[in-house]
Design a protein around this motif. Structure first.
Motif, short mmCIF file in Angstrom:
data_model
loop_
_atom_site.label_atom_id
_atom_site.label_comp_id
_atom_site.label_asym_id
_atom_site.label_seq_id
_atom_site.Cartn_x
_atom_site.Cartn_y
_atom_site.Cartn_z
N UNK A 303 37.25 8.81 -9.33
CA UNK A 303 36.53 10.08 -9.28
C UNK A 303 35.24 9.91 -8.46
N UNK A 304 34.95 10.85 -7.56
CA UNK A 304 33.75 10.69 -6.70
C UNK A 304 32.47 10.42 -7.47
N UNK A 305 32.30 11.03 -8.65
CA UNK A 305 31.06 10.84 -9.40
C UNK A 305 30.96 9.45 -10.02
N UNK A 306 32.07 8.70 -10.06
CA UNK A 306 32.06 7.38 -10.70
C UNK A 306 32.16 6.24 -9.70
N UNK A 310 31.24 2.08 -10.11
CA UNK A 310 32.30 1.08 -9.99
C UNK A 310 31.98 0.08 -8.88
N UNK A 311 31.33 0.55 -7.81
CA UNK A 311 30.92 -0.37 -6.74
C UNK A 311 29.89 -1.38 -7.26
N UNK A 312 28.94 -0.91 -8.07
CA UNK A 312 27.96 -1.83 -8.66
C UNK A 312 28.65 -2.83 -9.58
N UNK A 313 29.63 -2.36 -10.35
CA UNK A 313 30.38 -3.26 -11.23
C UNK A 313 31.09 -4.34 -10.42
N UNK A 314 31.67 -3.96 -9.30
CA UNK A 314 32.37 -4.94 -8.45
C UNK A 314 31.41 -6.00 -7.96
N UNK A 315 30.21 -5.60 -7.54
CA UNK A 315 29.21 -6.57 -7.07
C UNK A 315 28.79 -7.51 -8.20
N UNK A 316 28.62 -6.96 -9.40
CA UNK A 316 28.22 -7.80 -10.54
C UNK A 316 29.32 -8.80 -10.90
N UNK A 317 30.57 -8.35 -10.83
CA UNK A 317 31.70 -9.23 -11.17
C UNK A 317 31.80 -10.38 -10.18
N UNK A 318 31.56 -10.11 -8.91
CA UNK A 318 31.67 -11.15 -7.89
C UNK A 318 30.44 -12.05 -7.81
N UNK A 319 29.38 -11.70 -8.55
CA UNK A 319 28.16 -12.51 -8.49
C UNK A 319 28.36 -13.81 -9.26
N UNK A 320 27.97 -14.95 -8.68
CA UNK A 320 28.19 -16.24 -9.36
C UNK A 320 27.48 -16.35 -10.71
N UNK A 321 26.39 -15.63 -10.89
CA UNK A 321 25.64 -15.71 -12.14
C UNK A 321 25.93 -14.52 -13.06
N UNK A 322 27.04 -13.86 -12.82
CA UNK A 322 27.40 -12.72 -13.65
C UNK A 322 27.83 -13.16 -15.04
N UNK A 323 27.99 -12.18 -15.94
CA UNK A 323 28.35 -12.48 -17.32
C UNK A 323 29.78 -12.95 -17.47
N UNK A 324 30.62 -12.57 -16.51
CA UNK A 324 32.02 -12.99 -16.58
C UNK A 324 32.90 -12.03 -17.37
N UNK A 325 32.33 -11.00 -17.97
CA UNK A 325 33.12 -10.04 -18.75
C UNK A 325 33.04 -8.67 -18.08
N UNK A 326 34.10 -7.88 -18.30
CA UNK A 326 34.18 -6.54 -17.71
C UNK A 326 34.47 -5.55 -18.82
#
Length: 712
Positions: A303-306, A310-326
């Motif tokens: 959905x355009x509003x989301x 979701x793009x921010x979530x993708x960046x957080x997931x790919x970050x080496x120091x991320x939490x590792x959970x989604x």
């Protein structure tokens, strides 16, 4: 000559042999040492020849085992083979030697002792290492969870691991030496296995991860992964068998669960560059089953509003120091335009390379939660409607967990108890502390009784707020019980009935006042009727006068009905009577003037009747009966010596002429009696009534309430 030739031949043989040799005389002195001995033990010929063997190398050859061999064993046997001797040499370190000796007889000389010394130190070390490696290999084979078969070139079993025996419930006697296809009474005669061993392995030298499914008589269905290797240098074949039956069964159960629960599974391997969507995942988003997944991190169906979230979530997931959970909720748009809510759960796998963490893979599930979100929205709207209804209705609620003691209060409940919202943690103690001390015992008894008797709790009590104000509250609630009959929960509502109580009290006062006034009014009506009857000439005359006087009384009651909001003033009373006769104040003929004076309610009724009589007589006989009369009604305030505040009203008529002698006196008898007798008696008034042929001067002086500012 022949002896010399023999000695030369013997010396040549000694030097030719690569094995260290020593020739000793009967006294064990070295006659000959070959080059192999000298080189191996790092000594010279001068240091060796002619010396006692035990003195060689500064006594290093004084070895206990060697002495035993030369002094005890060899004299008895004449020949000794592979006598083991271990010794620590200064230069060479620890050596393991096998010594062979022979006593040789000579015709012209004493016997000769020939010693052959084999240094087996390296060989012993290699043998120990080999033994260790074999033992390690055996242990590794037994420790591997996969079943291992070692096959000979003819495909008979050379050996098997313990895991193989355990997995397939067989023993070595049933296995070793048998053709692999004959194992388990021919149960291993599997076509796929034959193809691997007889066709694939001879060509490829190895095969990897071949999945084979077979049903065994004793252990049932098994799913196996086979790996094979040819060991050409040993002429053996290694066959590794991994039982993945439980994995495939788990996969099948997982698929059944995901299908039944509509769980979409996804996996992205960033290193391999692969992306997997399960059929259920595709069904949820409405994506074709036969098309490859979309690799864009934020696909078009989001959905355009989301999309930004979701793009921010993708960046957080790919970050080496991320939490590792989604965990994320967002909307998707299916191809038919339908908007659905989905919930994403996942876990990121990290790889550590030289201390650096790098996201490697992500796995997770996608759940369609549209119905859940719709229900949550409806519940939230329902709660908002309920909250609005409670707020409008002035209701506070509570939810009491009697097991844990935890209580939930609505915002209105906090306010009813005199607390700011969130000021305290809701509790029984916080509630009872605000119950008025005089009501606490009765309130707690009512609560306990309702709980013990399993009936509705309903009770009114007072709440004492910190500012000292007292509020009446009406509480109603119900207890809930477990299977054992123990109260576990209580729900209830409460409303503030302070105003209701106040109105009830006011109503009781008003009813009492109404009853009092009604009795008084009936008394006044009775008095009016009697007085009117005495002064009336006929029944029609009585009816007219009595009706007018009742009308005046009615007007007074109308003014008194509003007295609770605003007290009746003398000006309003005067104007009311004049207006009733159609006489407009403020003209040249009628003057009304005086300050604004509020009258006591008990004063209004009697004074109004007196004014009515004056006005009626003025209309019939006085200043208002013709075109030349004048009426002046004025009032002032004064304070007597005793400090009492009094009202003085002057009613003056002039410019009139009585048509018949005594006409007004007779007609005004009731009014005059009311002024001169009733007012002084009931109101403490001082009155005067002076009637002449051309006018009337009436003065009424009576006590009043506090004067109000302004003028009428």
């Amino acid at each position: 000559m022949q002896i010399q030739q023999d000695d030369a031949l013997a010396s040549a043989i000694l030097e030719t042999v690569r094995l260290p040799l020593l020739a000793l005389d009967p006294e064990l002195r070295v006659e000959t040492a070959n080059n192999a001995f000298l080189e191996h033990f790092q000594v010279t010929r001068d240091e060796t020849l002619g010396r006692l063997i035990y003195e060689l190398g500064n006594g290093q050859w004084d070895i206990r085992e060697l002495r035993h061999l030369l002094s005890e064993v060899l004299p008895e046997r004449r020949t000794v083979s592979d006598y083991r001797v271990e010794h620590e040499f200064e230069r060479l370190g620890r050596r393991v030697m096998h010594v062979s000796g022979r006593r040789i007889a000579r015709r012209d000389h004493q016997d000769l002792v020939l010693l052959a010394i084999s240094d087996d130190t390296e060989r012993e070390a290699l043998r120990a290492e080999l033994t260790g490696r074999v033992e390690l290999a055996d242990k590794l084979i037994d420790s591997v969870r996969e079943g291992l078969l070692i096959l000979k070139p003819d495909l008979s079993v050379h050996s098997a691991s313990g895991s193989f025996y355990n997995l397939f419930e067989v023993n070595p006697k049933q296995t070793v030496g048998r053709l692999v296809y004959e194992l388990g009474n021919g149960q291993w005669n599997i076509p796929q296995l034959r193809q691997l061993l007889e066709d694939v392995l001879p060509r490829e030298r190895a095969f990897d991860d071949y999945e084979v499914t077979h049903v065994f008589d004793d252990i049932g269905k098994r799913v196996m992964v086979l790996n094979g290797r040819r060991l050409d240098h040993m002429e053996l074949i290694v066959l590794a068998i991994r039982d993945i039956t439980h994995i495939r069964e788990s996969d099948a159960r997982f698929k059944e669960v995901t299908t039944a629960a509509r769980l979409g599974v996804f996996e992205a391997d960033w290193r391999a560059g692969t992306l997997y969507w399960s059929p259920e995942f595709r069904d949820i988003i409405g994506y074709p089953q036969n098309e490859p997944p979309i690799t864009d991190p934020v696909p078009d169906f989001i959905h355009p509003e989301d999309r930004s979230a979701l793009a921010r979530l993708h960046d957080e997931v790919r970050h080496p120091r991320g939490s590792g959970t989604i965990f994320h909720e967002h909307r998707i748009i299916r191809p038919n335009g339908e908007v659905r809510w989905v919930q994403m759960h996942g876990r990121v796998e990290l790889a550590e390379v030289v201390g650096d963490r790098s996201p490697m893979r992500v796995r997770g599930v996608l759940i369609d939660v549209t119905e859940k979100k719709t229900a949550e929205l409806q519940l939230r709207e329902s709660e908002e409607r309920l909250s609005l209804a409670l707020t409008i209705g002035g209701l506070g609620t509570w939810d009491w967990d009697l097991v844990t003691g935890a209580i939930l209060w609505s915002d209105e409940h906090f306010r009813m108890e005199g607390y700011e919202v969130g000021e305290v943690v809701p509790s029984y103690e916080a509630w009872i502390a605000r119950v008025h001390p005089e009501d606490r015992a009765a309130t707690e008894r009512a609560l306990t009784s309702a709980r013990d008797e399993n009936r509705l709790y309903q009770h009114e009590f007072r709440s004492l707020h910190p500012d000292g104000s007292i509020h009446w509250l009406d509480a109603q609630g119900r207890f809930f019980y477990d299977s054992g009959g123990h109260a576990t929960r209580m729900l209830g509502v409460m409303r503030d009935i302070t105003e209701q109580k106040r109105w009830a009290d006011t109503q009781a006062i008003l009813v009492a006042e109404l009853q009092h006034r009604t009795r008084n009014l009936l008394g006044v009506v009775r008095s009016i009727s009697e007085q009117t009857l005495r002064t009336s000439d006929s029944l029609p005359d009585f009816a007219g006068r009595f009706g007018d006087r009742l009308a005046a009384l009615s007007r007074v009651q109308g003014l008194l009905s509003h007295a609770e909001q605003e007290a009746v003033s003398i000006g309003a009373l005067v104007h009311s009577e004049l207006d009733a006769l159609g006489a407009t104040a403020g003209t040249d003929r009628i003057i009304t003037e005086g300050p604004q004076v509020r009258l006591r309610n008990r004063t209004v009724q009697t004074l109004a009747l007196a004014l009515h009589e004056l006005a009626t007589n003025a209309r019939k006989y006085g200043a208002l009966s013709g075109d030349h009369g004048h009426l002046s009604v004025t009032w002032t305030m004064h304070r007597e010596d005793g400090g009492e505040l009094r009202l003085v009203l002057r009613w003056i008529e002039d410019g009139i002429h009585l048509r018949r002698e005594g006409e007004r006196a007779n007609s005004g008898g009731y009014g005059r009696e009311l002024i001169e007798k009733a007012l002084p008696y009931s109101l403490g008034a001082k009155t005067s009534f002076d009637l002449t042929e051309t006018g009337l001067h009436c003065c009424i002086d009576l006590p009043v309430s506090k004067q109000q500012p302004g003028r009428e």
